[in-house]
Design a protein around this motif. Structure first.
Motif, PDB file in Angstrom:
ATOM      1  N   GLY A 149       0.787  -1.222   0.000  1.00 40.46           N
ATOM      2  CA  GLY A 149       0.000   0.000   0.000  1.00 40.46           C
ATOM      3  C   GLY A 149       0.820   1.274   0.000  1.00 40.46           C
ATOM      4  O   GLY A 149       0.271   2.365  -0.204  1.00 40.46           O
ATOM      5  N   ASN A 183       2.419   3.143  -5.602  1.00 37.76           N
ATOM      6  CA  ASN A 183       1.370   3.360  -6.599  1.00 37.76           C
ATOM      7  C   ASN A 183       1.422   2.340  -7.731  1.00 37.76           C
ATOM      8  O   ASN A 183       0.403   2.055  -8.368  1.00 37.76           O
ATOM      9  CB  ASN A 183       1.497   4.758  -7.205  1.00 37.76           C
ATOM     10  CG  ASN A 183       1.469   5.858  -6.165  1.00 37.76           C
ATOM     11  OD1 ASN A 183       2.489   6.476  -5.870  1.00 37.76           O
ATOM     12  ND2 ASN A 183       0.304   6.106  -5.585  1.00 37.76           N
ATOM     13  N   ASP A 216      -4.278 -10.447  -5.911  1.00 37.28           N
ATOM     14  CA  ASP A 216      -4.480  -9.453  -4.854  1.00 37.28           C
ATOM     15  C   ASP A 216      -5.448  -8.371  -5.344  1.00 37.28           C
ATOM     16  O   ASP A 216      -5.233  -7.774  -6.408  1.00 37.28           O
ATOM     17  CB  ASP A 216      -3.134  -8.820  -4.484  1.00 37.28           C
ATOM     18  CG  ASP A 216      -3.217  -8.025  -3.187  1.00 37.28           C
ATOM     19  OD1 ASP A 216      -3.935  -7.013  -3.163  1.00 37.28           O
ATOM     20  OD2 ASP A 216      -2.543  -8.411  -2.213  1.00 37.28           O
ATOM     21  N   ARG A 260      -5.861  -5.416  -4.479  1.00 38.48           N
ATOM     22  CA  ARG A 260      -5.298  -4.064  -4.544  1.00 38.48           C
ATOM     23  C   ARG A 260      -4.518  -3.825  -5.832  1.00 38.48           C
ATOM     24  O   ARG A 260      -4.211  -2.687  -6.174  1.00 38.48           O
ATOM     25  CB  ARG A 260      -4.346  -3.837  -3.359  1.00 38.48           C
ATOM     26  CG  ARG A 260      -5.030  -3.814  -2.001  1.00 38.48           C
ATOM     27  CD  ARG A 260      -3.992  -3.845  -0.890  1.00 38.48           C
ATOM     28  NE  ARG A 260      -3.237  -5.085  -0.886  1.00 38.48           N
ATOM     29  CZ  ARG A 260      -2.188  -5.328  -0.087  1.00 38.48           C
ATOM     30  NH1 ARG A 260      -1.775  -4.379   0.752  1.00 38.48           N
ATOM     31  NH2 ARG A 260      -1.571  -6.486  -0.131  1.00 38.48           N
ATOM     32  N   ILE A 305      -1.469  -0.100  -8.327  1.00 34.87           N
ATOM     33  CA  ILE A 305      -1.813  -0.444  -6.951  1.00 34.87           C
ATOM     34  C   ILE A 305      -2.828   0.570  -6.442  1.00 34.87           C
ATOM     35  O   ILE A 305      -2.578   1.780  -6.432  1.00 34.87           O
ATOM     36  CB  ILE A 305      -0.560  -0.439  -6.049  1.00 34.87           C
ATOM     37  CG1 ILE A 305       0.458  -1.453  -6.575  1.00 34.87           C
ATOM     38  CG2 ILE A 305      -0.934  -0.756  -4.604  1.00 34.87           C
ATOM     39  CD1 ILE A 305       1.799  -1.387  -5.894  1.00 34.87           C
ATOM     40  N   ASN A 306      -3.987   0.070  -6.044  1.00 34.76           N
ATOM     41  CA  ASN A 306      -5.039   0.932  -5.526  1.00 34.76           C
ATOM     42  C   ASN A 306      -4.813   1.188  -4.051  1.00 34.76           C
ATOM     43  O   ASN A 306      -4.737   0.248  -3.239  1.00 34.76           O
ATOM     44  CB  ASN A 306      -6.416   0.286  -5.737  1.00 34.76           C
ATOM     45  CG  ASN A 306      -6.708   0.063  -7.211  1.00 34.76           C
ATOM     46  OD1 ASN A 306      -6.528   0.972  -8.017  1.00 34.76           O
ATOM     47  ND2 ASN A 306      -7.156  -1.140  -7.563  1.00 34.76           N
ATOM     48  N   GLN A 307      -4.655   2.471  -3.666  1.00 34.33           N
ATOM     49  CA  GLN A 307      -4.430   2.832  -2.273  1.00 34.33           C
ATOM     50  C   GLN A 307      -5.727   2.621  -1.483  1.00 34.33           C
ATOM     51  O   GLN A 307      -6.792   3.050  -1.891  1.00 34.33           O
ATOM     52  CB  GLN A 307      -4.001   4.300  -2.181  1.00 34.33           C
ATOM     53  CG  GLN A 307      -2.763   4.629  -3.009  1.00 34.33           C
ATOM     54  CD  GLN A 307      -1.503   4.032  -2.416  1.00 34.33           C
ATOM     55  OE1 GLN A 307      -1.451   3.720  -1.234  1.00 34.33           O
ATOM     56  NE2 GLN A 307      -0.485   3.860  -3.247  1.00 34.33           N
ATOM     57  N   GLN A 308      -5.588   1.958  -0.323  1.00 34.94           N
ATOM     58  CA  GLN A 308      -6.780   1.681   0.502  1.00 34.94           C
ATOM     59  C   GLN A 308      -6.628   2.321   1.880  1.00 34.94           C
ATOM     60  O   GLN A 308      -5.560   2.483   2.384  1.00 34.94           O
ATOM     61  CB  GLN A 308      -6.974   0.172   0.654  1.00 34.94           C
ATOM     62  CG  GLN A 308      -7.299  -0.520  -0.670  1.00 34.94           C
ATOM     63  CD  GLN A 308      -7.512  -2.014  -0.499  1.00 34.94           C
ATOM     64  OE1 GLN A 308      -7.267  -2.566   0.573  1.00 34.94           O
ATOM     65  NE2 GLN A 308      -8.000  -2.659  -1.545  1.00 34.94           N
TER      66      GLN A 308
END
Length: 576
Positions: free
Chosen positions: A517, A520, A556, A558, A573-576
Motif C-alpha cells: 500500500g 502506486n 491481490d 489491490r 496499486i489501488n491505495q486503501q
C-alpha cells in the motif's frame, strides 16, 4: 625471403576476410538470426593468429607498422561493437542514466536549472557534462538521433584510446613491436572492452587519462603544453573518479622523482641512472601535478555540494557494509567459463608481475625508469582494485583495475620483446583468457545469462523500451514505484522514483505484500522469475520470484494488471 613475404600477405588477407565475416556475424545477431557459436570462435582465432603473426614477424617498415596498427584499431572496434551493435537501445544499464543527462541538457541547457523536474542522480551526473554535450553537438551537426550517437560514440572514443595507448609505449620504449603487442593485449582486456564500450562518463575520461600520460612522456614544447592544458581541462569536465586517480598518478611521479635517485644509486639499479636524467615523466612531474590538482580542485569547489556528497559516499563505503561486499564471488566461484577466465587472468597477472620484477633487477637490455614507475603504479592500483571489493563495495573493482593493469602490460611487453620469438605467443593465451570472460549469450542468442550465479541480462529488449514509453505517457513522475534494480535503471532514468534497494522491495518480490500500500505501481519483469535484483545486491543473492508469488500479484484485489507485453507487466496499486 619470397616465402616469408607470401606468408605475410596471406596473414593480412586472412585477417581482413575474417574481419568481414565477423562484422557479418554481428549483423546477423542484430537481425535476430542465430549462428553457430563455433563459427564465432573460428573467426576470432583466425583474427588473433593472423594479427600475432604479423606483429611477431614485424619487418621494421613504416607501411607494415601502419597496416598492423590499423588492424589492431579495427579489431578493438570490432570487440566494442559486439556490445554496442546487436542490441536495441544502449548496452548495459548505467548508460541510460548518462543518456538521461543528454535529454535534460537538451531540454534545459547547462548548468541544469534548480527548478527543472529532474531527479537527483541525473542532476549529479550532469556536473561532469563533457560526454553529454559532445553527444548533443554531434547529433545536431550530422542530424542524427542522439541515442544513435550515444550508442556508437564510445566505440570511436575507445578506438582513439587504443591509438594513444600505442603512442605511449612507442614513445617511451622506441620499440614498435612492443607497442603493437602491448596495444593488442590492452584492447582485448575484458574489463576495458566491456566498460569502455558503454555510454558513460568514464569512457571519455579514460581516453583523456591515457592521452595525458602520452603528453607527459613527450618533450615539452609549446604545442604540447597547450595540448596538456586543454586535455586536463577536458578530463576535469569528464569524470570525478578519473580526475582523482590522475592527481594520484601525478603525485606518484613526484614521489618517484625524489625517491628513485636513492634506488638507482645502488649497484642493482645503476643502469637506470642514464634514463632517469632524461625521463620526460619524471622531469615534468612537479608542473603536471600542480596544474592537474589546481584545475580539478577548482572545478570541484565550483560544484561544491556534490563534491562533499561524493566524499560522504566514500566515507560510507569505508565505514559501512550494509551495501554488501562484492568479494568477486561472481567471477571466481561461478561457471567453469568464469573460473577459467578469472583465474587465468590472475595467473597471467602474477606471471607478468614476476617477469617484470626479474627484468628490472636482472635484465640486461636497455633500462627505462618507466619500468619501475609502471610496476609500482600498476601493482598498487591492481591491488587497490581487488581490495576495494571488500572495503568499498559500491565501486566496481574494474573501475580501479583499468588504471593499473594496462601499465603492467606496457612494461612487461617492453621486456618480453627482448627475448626470443616463441615467448611472445604467450599473448595469444592472454587474449583467449579475455575472450572467455565475455558472456556467451551476447554473441549467441540461444544461450541465457548465468542466472544461477547471480548474473543477469546486460541489455534491454525492444519490449522493455516499449513498456517504458507506455509508462511515461500514462503515469505521473511523482508516483512511487516498486521494482528491481533493472527497472530502476530503465524507468528511473526516465525520472521515475523506483524503490528497489529497500527491504520492502525484497519482501514484495518474495511474496510478502504487507507494504504494497505504500506504492502506486509495481513493475514486474519476466527476468524476475530467474533473478530479481532487489535489496542490497552485493549482500544477498537475487530473489527468484516463484509462481506462487506471481499468482499473488494477479489475485491481490489491490493490484490491477494494466499493461502486459510478455516482458514487462505494470501493476496499478489501488491505495486503501
Amino acid at each position: 625471403m619470397f616465402k616469408k613475404r607470401y606468408t605475410k600477405i596471406l596473414a593480412i588477407l586472412s585477417f581482413f576476410i575474417s574481419y568481414i565475416l565477423y562484422l557479418d556475424y554481428l549483423l546477423l545477431l542484430k537481425k535476430g538470426i542465430g549462428v553457430n557459436i563455433e563459427f564465432f570462435w573460428v573467426i576470432i582465432i583466425i583474427l588473433i593468429i593472423a594479427l600475432l603473426y604479423q606483429i611477431i614477424n614485424f619487418d621494421g617498415t613504416r607501411i607494415s607498422e601502419l597496416i598492423v596498427l590499423f588492424e589492431i584499431v579495427i579489431i578493438s572496434m570490432g570487440l566494442l561493437l559486439m556490445y554496442a551493435m546487436p542490441h536495441a537501445g544502449l548496452f548495459s544499464h548505467d548508460p541510460h542514466w548518462d543518456y538521461s543527462v543528454v535529454k535534460a541538457i537538451s531540454e534545459y541547457g547547462w548548468p541544469l536549472p534548480s527548478a527543472a523536474p529532474i531527479i537527483e542522480r541525473t542532476r549529479n551526473l550532469a556536473e561532469w557534462p563533457l560526454l553529454h554535450i559532445l553527444t548533443i553537438m554531434f547529433s545536431k551537426i550530422i542530424r542524427m538521433d542522439s541515442q544513435v550517437i550515444a550508442k556508437y560514440l564510445p566505440v570511436i572514443i575507445t578506438s582513439l584510446t587504443t591509438i594513444f595507448f600505442y603512442l605511449v609505449i612507442k614513445n617511451l620504449y622506441k620499440n614498435v613491436v612492443a607497442a603493437l603487442l602491448g596495444t593488442l593485449a590492452f584492447c582485448s582486456l575484458f574489463w576495458h572492452v566491456f566498460f569502455h564500450s558503454l555510454f558513460i562518463r568514464e569512457t571519455i575520461a579514460f581516453m583523456f587519462f591515457i592521452m595525458i600520460i602520452y603528453i607527459l612522456s613527450k618533450r615539452q614544447d609549446l604545442s604540447i603544453k597547450i595540448t596538456f592544458i586543454l586535455t586536463t581541462i577536458a578530463v576535469t569536465f569528464s569524470h570525478h573518479l578519473t580526475c582523482f586517480i590522475l592527481m594520484f598518478f601525478a603525485f606518484v611521479l613526484i614521489i618517484a622523482k625524489y625517491l628513485l635517485p636513492k634506488l638507482i644509486n645502488t649497484n642493482t639499479f645503476m643502469k637506470y641512472r642514464e634514463d632517469f636524467q632524461d625521463n620526460k615523466l619524471i622531469k615534468s612531474s612537479n608542473t603536471s601535478f600542480l596544474f592537474i590538482t589546481i584545475c580539478v580542485i577548482a572545478y570541484w569547489v565550483y560544484v561544491g555540494i556534490f563534491t562533499f556528497k561524493v566524499l560522504n559516499i566514500l566515507q560510507n563505503d569505508f565505514l559501512y557494509s550494509s551495501y554488501g561486499s562484492y568479494n568477486l564471488n561472481h567471477y571466481f566461484t561461478a561457471s567453469a567459463r568464469m573460473i577459467i577466465g578469472s583465474y587465468g587472468n590472475v595467473l597471467f597477472l602474477i606471471s607478468v608481475f614476476i617477469f617484470l620484477l626479474y627484468s628490472i633487477v636482472k635484465g640486461k637490455h636497455n633500462k627505462s625508469v618507466a619500468d619501475i614507475i609502471f610496476l609500482i603504479w600498476g601493482g598498487l592500483i591492481v591491488a587497490i582494485g581487488y581490495i576495494s571489493t571488500y572495503i568499498m563495495p559500491r565501486i566496481e573493482f574494474s573501475r580501479f583495475i583499468l588504471f593499473g593493469y594496462p601499465f603492467l602490460i606496457i612494461s612487461a611487453t617492453a621486456a618480453i620483446v627482448k627475448f626470443k620469438k616463441p615467448i611472445k605467443y604467450i599473448y595469444m593465451i592472454f587474449v583467449v583468457f579475455q575472450l572467455i570472460l565475455i558472456p556467451p549469450y551476447l554473441y549467441n542468442y540461444s544461450l541465457a545469462p548465468e542466472y544461477e550465479y547471480g548474473r543477469y541480462r546486460e541489455y534491454f529488449l525492444p519490449q522493455e523500451y516499449i513498456a517504458v514509453s507506455w509508462f511515461k505517457n500514462k503515469v505521473p513522475l511523482k508516483n512511487k514505484i516498486a521494482g528491481d534494480w533493472t527497472s530502476f535503471e530503465l524507468f528511473g532514468s526516465q525520472q521515475f522514483n523506483v524503490y528497489h534497494d529497500n527491504e520492502d522491495a525484497v519482501q514484495i518480490f518474495k511474496g510478502n505484500l504487507e507494504s504494497l500500500g505504500s506504492y502506486n505501481w509495481l513493475i514486474f519483469r519476466s527476468e524476475d522469475f530467474y533473478a530479481a535484483r532487489v535489496g542490497k545486491p552485493r549482500a544477498t543473492n537475487p530473489v527468484v520470484v516463484s509462481q506462487e508469488t506471481f499468482d499473488k500479484f494477479n489475485q491481490d484485489p489491490r493490484m490491477a494488471k494494466v499493461y502486459d507485453n510478455q516482458e514487462i507487466i505494470n501493476y496499478k496499486i489501488n491505495q486503501q
